[in-house]
Scaffold this motif. Structure first.
Motif, mmCIF file in Angstrom:
data_model
loop_
_atom_site.group_PDB
_atom_site.id
_atom_site.type_symbol
_atom_site.label_atom_id
_atom_site.label_comp_id
_atom_site.label_asym_id
_atom_site.label_seq_id
_atom_site.Cartn_x
_atom_site.Cartn_y
_atom_site.Cartn_z
ATOM 1 N N PRO A 38 0.815 -1.132 -0.536
ATOM 2 C CA PRO A 38 -0.204 -0.080 0.009
ATOM 3 C C PRO A 38 0.569 0.595 0.241
ATOM 4 N N GLN A 39 1.757 1.396 0.840
ATOM 5 C CA GLN A 39 3.305 2.679 0.445
ATOM 6 C C GLN A 39 3.296 2.370 -1.036
ATOM 7 N N PHE A 40 3.209 2.023 -1.890
ATOM 8 C CA PHE A 40 3.279 2.112 -3.576
ATOM 9 C C PHE A 40 2.164 3.038 -3.868
ATOM 10 N N VAL A 41 1.309 2.730 -3.729
ATOM 11 C CA VAL A 41 0.069 2.770 -4.499
ATOM 12 C C VAL A 41 0.425 4.326 -4.902
ATOM 13 N N GLY A 42 0.421 4.743 -6.312
ATOM 14 C CA GLY A 42 0.096 6.544 -6.534
ATOM 15 C C GLY A 42 0.626 6.657 -7.722
ATOM 16 N N SER A 43 0.884 7.923 -7.912
ATOM 17 C CA SER A 43 1.223 8.219 -9.462
ATOM 18 C C SER A 43 2.664 8.761 -9.794
ATOM 19 N N ALA A 47 11.518 13.674 -13.462
ATOM 20 C CA ALA A 47 11.587 14.977 -13.917
ATOM 21 C C ALA A 47 12.396 15.490 -15.410
ATOM 22 N N GLY A 48 11.864 15.944 -15.699
ATOM 23 C CA GLY A 48 12.522 16.856 -17.775
ATOM 24 C C GLY A 48 12.157 15.163 -18.519
ATOM 25 N N SER A 49 11.247 14.536 -18.439
ATOM 26 C CA SER A 49 10.772 13.063 -19.053
ATOM 27 C C SER A 49 9.271 12.384 -19.312
ATOM 28 N N THR A 50 8.850 12.117 -20.099
ATOM 29 C CA THR A 50 7.728 11.835 -19.793
ATOM 30 C C THR A 50 7.525 10.413 -19.748
ATOM 31 N N THR A 51 8.088 9.956 -18.643
ATOM 32 C CA THR A 51 8.251 8.564 -18.314
ATOM 33 C C THR A 51 7.166 8.301 -17.073
ATOM 34 N N VAL A 52 5.603 8.395 -16.757
ATOM 35 C CA VAL A 52 4.804 8.243 -16.165
ATOM 36 C C VAL A 52 4.148 6.727 -15.256
ATOM 37 N N VAL A 53 4.704 6.525 -14.108
ATOM 38 C CA VAL A 53 4.300 5.834 -13.784
ATOM 39 C C VAL A 53 2.649 5.278 -13.326
ATOM 40 N N ALA A 54 1.963 4.972 -12.755
ATOM 41 C CA ALA A 54 1.117 4.915 -11.936
ATOM 42 C C ALA A 54 0.446 3.391 -11.089
ATOM 43 N N THR A 64 3.650 4.732 -19.443
ATOM 44 C CA THR A 64 3.812 6.091 -20.392
ATOM 45 C C THR A 64 5.225 6.572 -20.600
ATOM 46 N N GLY A 65 5.688 5.651 -21.578
ATOM 47 C CA GLY A 65 7.384 6.609 -21.754
ATOM 48 C C GLY A 65 8.535 5.888 -20.865
ATOM 49 N N VAL A 66 7.901 4.463 -20.816
ATOM 50 C CA VAL A 66 9.305 3.728 -20.207
ATOM 51 C C VAL A 66 10.650 2.998 -21.188
ATOM 52 N N PRO A 67 11.437 4.089 -20.418
ATOM 53 C CA PRO A 67 12.885 3.546 -22.007
ATOM 54 C C PRO A 67 12.693 3.038 -22.525
ATOM 55 N N ASP A 68 12.839 2.530 -24.088
ATOM 56 C CA ASP A 68 12.557 1.389 -24.953
ATOM 57 C C ASP A 68 14.181 0.511 -24.899
ATOM 58 N N ALA A 69 15.348 1.057 -23.668
ATOM 59 C CA ALA A 69 16.051 -0.054 -23.378
ATOM 60 C C ALA A 69 15.655 -0.992 -22.118
ATOM 61 N N VAL A 70 14.849 -0.452 -21.444
ATOM 62 C CA VAL A 70 14.325 -0.803 -20.285
ATOM 63 C C VAL A 70 13.280 -2.620 -21.026
ATOM 64 N N LEU A 71 12.617 -1.667 -22.493
ATOM 65 C CA LEU A 71 11.517 -3.101 -22.515
ATOM 66 C C LEU A 71 12.302 -3.951 -23.704
ATOM 67 N N PRO A 83 3.199 -0.899 -26.990
ATOM 68 C CA PRO A 83 2.346 0.131 -27.536
ATOM 69 C C PRO A 83 3.204 1.547 -27.024
ATOM 70 N N SER A 84 3.376 2.320 -26.519
ATOM 71 C CA SER A 84 3.467 3.494 -25.809
ATOM 72 C C SER A 84 2.994 3.449 -24.621
ATOM 73 N N GLU A 85 1.903 3.040 -24.698
ATOM 74 C CA GLU A 85 0.752 2.830 -22.775
ATOM 75 C C GLU A 85 1.280 1.259 -23.036
ATOM 76 N N ILE A 86 1.675 1.047 -21.261
ATOM 77 C CA ILE A 86 1.239 -0.072 -21.575
ATOM 78 C C ILE A 86 1.130 -0.787 -20.046
ATOM 79 N N GLU A 87 0.207 -1.418 -19.886
ATOM 80 C CA GLU A 87 -0.623 -1.752 -18.579
ATOM 81 C C GLU A 87 -0.644 -2.822 -17.851
ATOM 82 N N GLY A 88 -0.913 -3.346 -17.215
ATOM 83 C CA GLY A 88 -0.154 -4.971 -16.171
ATOM 84 C C GLY A 88 -1.066 -4.941 -14.669
ATOM 85 N N THR A 89 -0.220 -5.656 -14.330
ATOM 86 C CA THR A 89 -0.378 -5.732 -13.276
ATOM 87 C C THR A 89 1.242 -6.136 -12.591
#
Length: 146
Positions: A38-43, A47-54, A64-71, A83-89
Motif C-alpha cells: 500500500p505504501q507504493f500506491v500512487g502516481s 523530472a524532465g521526461s515523459t515517463t509516468v507510472v501509476a 507511459t514513456g518507459v525507456p526503450d532500453a528497459v522494454l 505500445p507507448s502505453e503499457i498496463e498490467g499488474t
C-alpha cells in the motif's frame, strides 16, 4: 602472550562490541527495506521526461514513456513491439539485494504478454527507478506526484 597480542585481542573485542552501537546510533540501516504494497500506491513521474507510472490499489498499473532500453531487455520475442502505453499488474518484491516493484505487462485480454517482468527498483517509498543500463550507470527516477 606478549603485549602486542593482548592489545590486538582487546581492540578486536572493543570493535565487536562498540561498532554495532555506533552504526545504529548514526542512522545507518544495514537491513532490508521494510515497506508494504500500500505504501507504493500512487502516481510517479520523472523530472524532465515523459515517463509516468501509476500504481493502483487493485495492483494494476499503467505506464507511459518507459525507456526503450528497459522494454528491449524485457521483450522475449524480437518481432513484437510494445505500445507507448503499457498496463498490467504489479507487486512489491522484497529481496535482500534489490527490492523492487515488479511490473507484469498484460494485453487487451488481461493475459500476461510474453516478456520478462519489468523491475522498478526502490530507492524509497517516494522514489522508484528503472535501470536501462544493468551496470547502474543510468537511472530513470520516477518520483511520487503530490
Amino acid at each position: 602472550m606478549n603485549q602486542r597480542q593482548v592489545l590486538r585481542g582487546g581492540g578486536a573485542l572493543v570493535g565487536a562490541l562498540v561498532l554495532p552501537g555506533l552504526l545504529s546510533g548514526c542512522g545507518l540501516d544495514i537491513g532490508k527495506f521494510d515497506y508494504t504494497e500500500p505504501q507504493f500506491v500512487g502516481s510517479y513521474a520523472a523530472a524532465g521526461s515523459t515517463t509516468v507510472v501509476a500504481l493502483g490499489e487493485d495492483r494494476t498499473f499503467t505506464a507511459t514513456g518507459v525507456p526503450d532500453a528497459v522494454l528491449d531487455k524485457a521483450v522475449r520475442d524480437d518481432t513484437r513491439s510494445l505500445p507507448s502505453e503499457i498496463e498490467g499488474t504489479w507487486k512489491y518484491v522484497a529481496k535482500n539485494a534489490a527490492d523492487h516493484v515488479e511490473l507484469t505487462v498484460t494485453d487487451a485480454d488481461g493475459l500476461p504478454v510474453r516478456m520478462r517482468d519489468l523491475p522498478l527498483y526502490v530507492a524509497d517509498a517516494d522514489d522508484l527507478f528503472f535501470l536501462p543500463d544493468q551496470l547502474g550507470r543510468e537511472k530513470v527516477v520516477v518520483s511520487r506526484r503530490r
